[in-house]
Write a protein that holds these residues in place. Sequence first.
Motif, PDB file in Angstrom:
ATOM      1  N   ALA B 547       0.858  -1.231  -0.027  1.00 37.52           N
ATOM      2  CA  ALA B 547      -0.063   0.080   0.077  1.00 37.52           C
ATOM      3  C   ALA B 547       0.910   1.415  -0.013  1.00 37.52           C
ATOM      4  CB  ALA B 547      -1.105  -0.014   1.285  1.00 37.52           C
ATOM      5  N   ASP B 548       2.071   1.238   0.643  1.00 37.80           N
ATOM      6  CA  ASP B 548       2.840   2.420   0.790  1.00 37.80           C
ATOM      7  C   ASP B 548       3.968   2.371  -0.169  1.00 37.80           C
ATOM      8  OD1 ASP B 548       4.102   0.350   1.770  1.00 37.80           O
ATOM      9  OD2 ASP B 548       4.774   1.253   3.413  1.00 37.80           O
ATOM     10  N   TYR B 549       3.789   1.608  -1.160  1.00 28.56           N
ATOM     11  CA  TYR B 549       4.950   1.594  -2.252  1.00 28.56           C
ATOM     12  C   TYR B 549       5.509   3.031  -2.749  1.00 28.56           C
ATOM     13  CZ  TYR B 549       7.502  -0.014  -6.432  1.00 28.56           C
ATOM     14  OH  TYR B 549       8.389  -0.068  -7.570  1.00 28.56           O
ATOM     15  N   LYS B 550       6.513   3.078  -2.839  1.00 27.94           N
ATOM     16  CA  LYS B 550       7.455   4.236  -3.215  1.00 27.94           C
ATOM     17  C   LYS B 550       8.240   3.931  -4.538  1.00 27.94           C
ATOM     18  CE  LYS B 550       7.572   7.085   0.500  1.00 27.94           C
ATOM     19  NZ  LYS B 550       6.186   6.620   1.092  1.00 27.94           N
ATOM     20  N   PRO B 551       8.012   4.525  -5.739  1.00 29.49           N
ATOM     21  CA  PRO B 551       8.424   4.059  -6.921  1.00 29.49           C
ATOM     22  C   PRO B 551       9.837   4.344  -6.702  1.00 29.49           C
ATOM     23  CG  PRO B 551       6.748   5.838  -7.348  1.00 29.49           C
ATOM     24  CD  PRO B 551       6.800   5.485  -6.138  1.00 29.49           C
ATOM     25  N   MET B 552      10.820   3.728  -7.581  1.00 25.71           N
ATOM     26  CA  MET B 552      12.158   3.747  -7.559  1.00 25.71           C
ATOM     27  C   MET B 552      12.579   4.646  -8.724  1.00 25.71           C
ATOM     28  SD  MET B 552      13.702  -0.158  -8.217  1.00 25.71           S
ATOM     29  CE  MET B 552      12.660  -1.166  -9.333  1.00 25.71           C
ATOM     30  N   SER B 553      12.019   5.050  -9.658  1.00 27.19           N
ATOM     31  CA  SER B 553      12.481   5.919 -10.544  1.00 27.19           C
ATOM     32  C   SER B 553      10.884   6.519 -11.144  1.00 27.19           C
ATOM     33  CB  SER B 553      12.957   5.175 -11.652  1.00 27.19           C
ATOM     34  OG  SER B 553      12.313   4.351 -12.447  1.00 27.19           O
ATOM     35  N   GLU B 554      11.199   7.473 -11.921  1.00 26.87           N
ATOM     36  CA  GLU B 554      10.027   8.218 -12.670  1.00 26.87           C
ATOM     37  C   GLU B 554       9.258   7.110 -13.626  1.00 26.87           C
ATOM     38  OE1 GLU B 554      11.161  11.789 -14.962  1.00 26.87           O
ATOM     39  OE2 GLU B 554       9.111  11.715 -15.873  1.00 26.87           O
ATOM     40  N   ALA B 555      10.076   6.467 -14.299  1.00 23.84           N
ATOM     41  CA  ALA B 555       9.596   5.135 -15.226  1.00 23.84           C
ATOM     42  C   ALA B 555       8.893   4.297 -14.269  1.00 23.84           C
ATOM     43  CB  ALA B 555      10.693   4.623 -16.140  1.00 23.84           C
ATOM     44  N   ASP B 556       9.375   3.766 -13.250  1.00 23.40           N
ATOM     45  CA  ASP B 556       8.798   2.900 -12.208  1.00 23.40           C
ATOM     46  C   ASP B 556       7.532   3.609 -11.798  1.00 23.40           C
ATOM     47  OD1 ASP B 556       8.695   0.560 -10.787  1.00 23.40           O
ATOM     48  OD2 ASP B 556       9.141   1.538  -9.002  1.00 23.40           O
ATOM     49  N   GLY B 557       7.329   4.839 -11.416  1.00 23.82           N
ATOM     50  CA  GLY B 557       6.146   5.185 -11.014  1.00 23.82           C
ATOM     51  C   GLY B 557       5.088   5.214 -12.083  1.00 23.82           C
ATOM     52  N   TYR B 558       5.380   5.555 -13.402  1.00 25.28           N
ATOM     53  CA  TYR B 558       4.709   5.574 -14.486  1.00 25.28           C
ATOM     54  C   TYR B 558       4.168   3.930 -14.532  1.00 25.28           C
ATOM     55  CZ  TYR B 558       2.735   5.517 -19.425  1.00 25.28           C
ATOM     56  OH  TYR B 558       2.108   5.347 -20.446  1.00 25.28           O
ATOM     57  N   ASN B 559       4.782   3.353 -14.499  1.00 28.57           N
ATOM     58  CA  ASN B 559       4.598   1.770 -14.475  1.00 28.57           C
ATOM     59  C   ASN B 559       3.675   1.245 -13.408  1.00 28.57           C
ATOM     60  OD1 ASN B 559       4.941  -0.749 -16.081  1.00 28.57           O
ATOM     61  ND2 ASN B 559       6.071  -1.494 -14.285  1.00 28.57           N
ATOM     62  N   TYR B 560       4.106   1.606 -12.094  1.00 27.86           N
ATOM     63  CA  TYR B 560       3.135   1.315 -11.018  1.00 27.86           C
ATOM     64  C   TYR B 560       1.709   1.941 -11.223  1.00 27.86           C
ATOM     65  CZ  TYR B 560       1.293   2.266  -6.388  1.00 27.86           C
ATOM     66  OH  TYR B 560       0.712   2.432  -5.245  1.00 27.86           O
ATOM     67  N   GLY B 561       1.527   2.985 -11.835  1.00 29.06           N
ATOM     68  CA  GLY B 561       0.333   3.603 -12.048  1.00 29.06           C
ATOM     69  C   GLY B 561      -0.402   2.871 -13.006  1.00 29.06           C
ATOM     70  N   LEU B 562       0.309   2.333 -13.941  1.00 26.28           N
ATOM     71  CA  LEU B 562      -0.628   1.271 -15.040  1.00 26.28           C
ATOM     72  C   LEU B 562      -1.305   0.356 -14.540  1.00 26.28           C
ATOM     73  CD1 LEU B 562       2.011   1.330 -18.049  1.00 26.28           C
ATOM     74  CD2 LEU B 562       0.062   2.772 -17.854  1.00 26.28           C
ATOM     75  N   TRP B 563      -0.456  -0.420 -13.512  1.00 20.17           N
ATOM     76  CA  TRP B 563      -1.103  -1.361 -12.623  1.00 20.17           C
ATOM     77  C   TRP B 563      -2.281  -1.010 -11.801  1.00 20.17           C
ATOM     78  CZ3 TRP B 563      -1.875  -6.398 -13.570  1.00 20.17           C
ATOM     79  CH2 TRP B 563      -2.127  -6.995 -12.640  1.00 20.17           C
ATOM     80  N   ASN B 564      -1.886   0.139 -10.976  1.00 17.93           N
ATOM     81  CA  ASN B 564      -2.857   0.551  -9.963  1.00 17.93           C
ATOM     82  C   ASN B 564      -4.165   0.952 -10.592  1.00 17.93           C
ATOM     83  OD1 ASN B 564      -2.620   0.635  -7.254  1.00 17.93           O
ATOM     84  ND2 ASN B 564      -2.283   3.044  -7.390  1.00 17.93           N
ATOM     85  N   GLU B 565      -4.010   1.479 -11.676  1.00 21.17           N
ATOM     86  CA  GLU B 565      -5.495   1.977 -12.256  1.00 21.17           C
ATOM     87  C   GLU B 565      -6.242   1.050 -12.721  1.00 21.17           C
ATOM     88  OE1 GLU B 565      -4.287   4.456 -15.446  1.00 21.17           O
ATOM     89  OE2 GLU B 565      -2.976   5.874 -14.085  1.00 21.17           O
ATOM     90  N   ARG B 566      -5.705  -0.197 -13.226  1.00 20.84           N
ATOM     91  CA  ARG B 566      -6.130  -1.127 -13.874  1.00 20.84           C
ATOM     92  C   ARG B 566      -6.342  -2.625 -13.138  1.00 20.84           C
ATOM     93  NH1 ARG B 566      -5.749  -2.188 -19.730  1.00 20.84           N
ATOM     94  NH2 ARG B 566      -7.636  -1.137 -19.984  1.00 20.84           N
ATOM     95  N   GLY B 567      -5.201  -2.747 -12.709  1.00 28.52           N
ATOM     96  CA  GLY B 567      -5.236  -4.278 -11.952  1.00 28.52           C
ATOM     97  C   GLY B 567      -5.666  -5.460 -12.729  1.00 28.52           C
ATOM     98  N   VAL B 568      -5.867  -6.564 -12.023  1.00 27.40           N
ATOM     99  CA  VAL B 568      -5.945  -7.899 -12.731  1.00 27.40           C
ATOM    100  C   VAL B 568      -7.146  -7.849 -13.917  1.00 27.40           C
ATOM    101  CG1 VAL B 568      -6.645 -10.268 -12.479  1.00 27.40           C
ATOM    102  CG2 VAL B 568      -5.002  -9.296 -10.953  1.00 27.40           C
ATOM    103  N   GLU B 569      -8.206  -6.848 -13.521  1.00 26.09           N
ATOM    104  CA  GLU B 569      -9.289  -7.062 -14.701  1.00 26.09           C
ATOM    105  C   GLU B 569      -8.785  -6.381 -15.763  1.00 26.09           C
ATOM    106  OE1 GLU B 569     -13.375  -5.807 -13.722  1.00 26.09           O
ATOM    107  OE2 GLU B 569     -13.036  -6.438 -11.554  1.00 26.09           O
ATOM    108  N   GLY B 570      -8.183  -5.196 -15.603  1.00 23.71           N
ATOM    109  CA  GLY B 570      -7.685  -4.414 -16.751  1.00 23.71           C
ATOM    110  C   GLY B 570      -6.919  -5.259 -17.810  1.00 23.71           C
ATOM    111  N   TYR B 571      -6.229  -6.183 -17.290  1.00 22.08           N
ATOM    112  CA  TYR B 571      -5.303  -7.287 -18.288  1.00 22.08           C
ATOM    113  C   TYR B 571      -5.627  -8.618 -18.127  1.00 22.08           C
ATOM    114  CZ  TYR B 571      -2.070  -2.895 -17.208  1.00 22.08           C
ATOM    115  OH  TYR B 571      -1.407  -1.949 -17.265  1.00 22.08           O
TER     116      TYR B 571
END
Lengths: 607, 607
Positions: B547-571
Amino acid sequence: MPPVTVTTASGATWQEVAADRQRHRDVTIASLESPPPKLLTNDVPLNTTGIPKSVLTAEDLDITERNVEDLASKLASGEWSAKKVIQAFMRRACLAQQLTNCVTELLPEEALKRAAELDDHLASTGKPVGPLHGVPISVKEHIGIKGHDLNGGFVSWVGRVAEEDALILQILRDAGAVFYVRTTQPQTLMHLETSNNLYGTTVNPHNTTLTAGGSSGGEGALVGIRGSVLGIGTDIGGSIRSPAANNGVFGFKPTALRLPVGGWTATMAGSDHIVGTIGPLSTSLEGVSLFVRTILRARPWLREPSLVPVPWKDEDQLGEEEGERRKLRVGVIWDDGVVRPHPPVAAALSRVVEKLKGSDEVEIVDWECWEHNLAWEIIVCYGIPLHFRILERLMLCVWIQCYEFSEFGPNYISLTEEPKKRRPFTPLGNHCYPYRNGFSSITHTYENTLRPCDSLLVNIFRIPTLWQAQQERDAYRTSYAALWNERAVDVILCPAGPGVAPKLGTARYWGYTSQWNLLNYPAIVFPTGVKVGGTQEEGDKAHEYPADYKPMSEADGYNYGLWNERGVEGYAGAPVSLQLVGRMYEDEKLLRALKTLLNAAGLANTC
Amino acid sequence: MPPVTVTTASGATWQEVAADRQRHRDVTIASLESPPPKLLTNDVPLNTTGIPKSVLTAEDLDITERNVEDLASKLASGEWSAKKVIQAFMRRACLAQQLTNCVTELLPEEALKRAAELDDHLASTGKPVGPLHGVPISVKEHIGIKGHDLNGGFVSWVGRVAEEDALILQILRDAGAVFYVRTTQPQTLMHLETSNNLYGTTVNPHNTTLTAGGSSGGEGALVGIRGSVLGIGTDIGGSIRSPAANNGVFGFKPTALRLPVGGWTATMAGSDHIVGTIGPLSTSLEGVSLFVRTILRARPWLREPSLVPVPWKDEDQLGEEEGERRKLRVGVIWDDGVVRPHPPVAAALSRVVEKLKGSDEVEIVDWECWEHNLAWEIIVCYGIPLHFRILERLMLCVWIQCYEFSEFGPNYISLTEEPKKRRPFTPLGNHCYPYRNGFSSITHTYENTLRPCDSLLVNIFRIPTLWQAQQERDAYRTSYAALWNERAVDVILCPAGPGVAPKLGTARYWGYTSQWNLLNYPAIVFPTGVKVGGTQEEGDKAHEYPADYKPMSEADGYNYGLWNERGVEGYAGAPVSLQLVGRMYEDEKLLRALKTLLNAAGLANTC
């Protein structure tokens, strides 16, 4: 060795830097045990190759007149100590420096230490450390040696110190080699002569009015006078083969990316368009083979990943059918359609071919470069041989890099404000580039714009220009591969250059060597045993230019003039060499083919 | 086929050119014998992979559900005719086009003619023509086929016609292959998705809201739905592996300069800094091996001289000790220190590694990418992983070339005067480049200056810039070679990307694939049999982001957001794939290692 302190970065003029480098060289020479006497300039004839016999001790002479294979055998058996051998070669190198100006520094301290280790090893184990146990090897300066200056021939680079040995030196040292002398190279490395602002000009021991060649000219002169029997040079357009040919020794440019180059320095570092190679100059063909074999058996591709993992092949070879025993099929290039070689070269080629025709082992066919072949049309465009246009453009890119990072470029500006302090171009540097008599408008644009510190030049050639030229290069290589598939020769025999060693400052035509860099074919230069003005020149009148000779190109006209002005007398004593070329990656086959060819032609495989 | 007449050069708008290309595609499809029915869009679920079963005949299904090795066997024995097989695959490809928009044209005329020749040959001689007798192969559009348009995905290139078949096609055809369909690629070829102004967007058959990947996205979708079981893609940063991974099939990027690329077209032609590769996508590991083996046995280096002459090795392999029989040593990269992979990928990697740990044949070690290793420090500079900085700069050079020669560049200007007529960037094109969320100021400079027709950009990067980057590349490769020498693994197991197939327009992070292009290591992607939302996902909660995940880079933050927004259902439905990487030139060893690994992990070597 003392730390380098006199540099332009620390405020010295270029003259002060050069004086300091020469002082350093002389100190290393003076530290030799029993150095040879200083010669008076008046005593020295144009042909200096007889001088060692009158100056060196009988023992030093005996040692230095041997070739690599003999030395390796005597060293491995302990008959001669590594120390004794290296001292003899250091003394002869010291003499070579007096006669030709080919040395940047001797390495007596490291060499004697290594020799002592080797002698101890043999004494305690009874075994040599490797196939090069105690073999002396000379090294072109821009190949880095740990803790030593690595200036690449540029005043502005003095003060750079190599952090470790070049990979090739690590491998050779592990095999037992002893490095004892470093040799000269020209400003920018991009000339077939050897002259720079640090050390001046290196001359040819066979005739000191002629060039030793370049860019490995220090090696060429040193091996030519047997101050070394095995040296390391580098070649991106002829830089091993020109000095080998000019000095009458063997010089081998392998296929690129077979031998490791990690740890050398050059302004063209990082460029891929024509990949520079590293390779041996030697007084014997076996010296060449042993060098390459030793390095490839160390699997250098595991440490330098740009290399291709093609191991040394003793027997089978790419493109040879299994079990097949047939004649060696040799294609002959009489001239390249651009510049006709001088009479001594044409005559020597003719003599060798005649002998080969009488051999059971060799089949001779003409390799028609330019005419009567449809497949060839693709490389002629706008009336100009395409390989020249490509080479020009690719080589100009190299030149840009020289300009950018050398004492002519932005670095220079930051070092001095006064135009008066500008370091001069060397004579060939002033010609900008040996292709200045070239063929395309690009060259002219280039010539008109190149001035020291003129940053306009570097904007002329952009990345898309380079990539376009690389596409043409690849297309040309593909056409040539198709031609080779069709003609099915094993090797090509051709001139090593447009003449013998040129008069100083006149080596402008690269085509006979750079052609094989463009194609990335392995090529080896070998001596024919003939020297200009020697008795074997009788009966060669048929190869003289006719009185009404018409040059076939601007470059040919220039070359014709060089002969016409000086003739046999002007080039007296210069060795006449030829070149044998193999197909890409068929390096071992090429070396075996040369052995067959020399035998069939009644020529020696040593010099 | 009719001659191409509708081009921008002849005055058409880009919309007219695109419409004509699509019309041409549809004509080739309509000419099929018994084409499958047109599907109504409403009938099609997000996961389309079940549709062929309900639409194709039992015989067509039987044929198209086989893998290369089965097909080759049945074709060689004459049990199935080449004609029957190719018709079945053309019909399934036609269906794939309806479902995923992956086809640029069918080749029924040539394919049926070639199939008839093969059937005749077998009937008359009793022998197949070669190891691929009758095997259908699909081809990415930018690989030239004689007499066909070769537009490379650019509107402005429509009308270029290939003068001969690409060399790889000549070799495969000689071995018996039948080419029957050409597939889509993205604008510029420089995206890990597939969308261009000619054909629109190619989607993923497992979930049509996701990308098929790119740049070989047409191949990925087509092989993913078995409209092909063996296709040819190309890869300079992940372009074979991204679509293979996204569609759950095998995709192999060989070491560069082993397979011939002559006859392809791309804006980066002529560049050497990161060499593009050609390679197979297949529904089976054996399909991959057969493809590579067949080509290398034809000794392509004799016809394309830039290739290295390393023959296919059945047994021994570089770096393997003779006679040694030991465990396969696998290094595992859990994440690359820049972007953490999405939970399904992390979970799949973890499951596979656990199974391997229980095997007698495999030894597992962690491959620490970034920390706790002194040798690694050299590649971290300014707080940024050097491989990223190098890649960025090298890839930007590619982009310049795209700009220069594509519809955005000077060519464009010459074709139209009105800004309104400008051809649009595709969505990813508008992002300029997947590295736009990159790390260095160069990227920002680039972003701020790139506008269509802005010629400023091309002056930013000059030849010395490129060569400097190439020096860094070589130094990085040397460091990595030293690391591999030290750690002595056989292969590296790692994610194939930062997640499963991304949502359309979001595939921005290349690091998991482009890393191996930078190093020029062979790499193969393989399916784990798992799909997102499938039952095997139980117990994988441990791999969710905290829950308190901190991105390790800007690209990681973007990638994290992609999962966070959609989750299992999205993919949902997306296959989960992994990647196995070998050392440079150890392609055969890599393929053998994957066979061992799949067996040890209880995974299938087909899909």
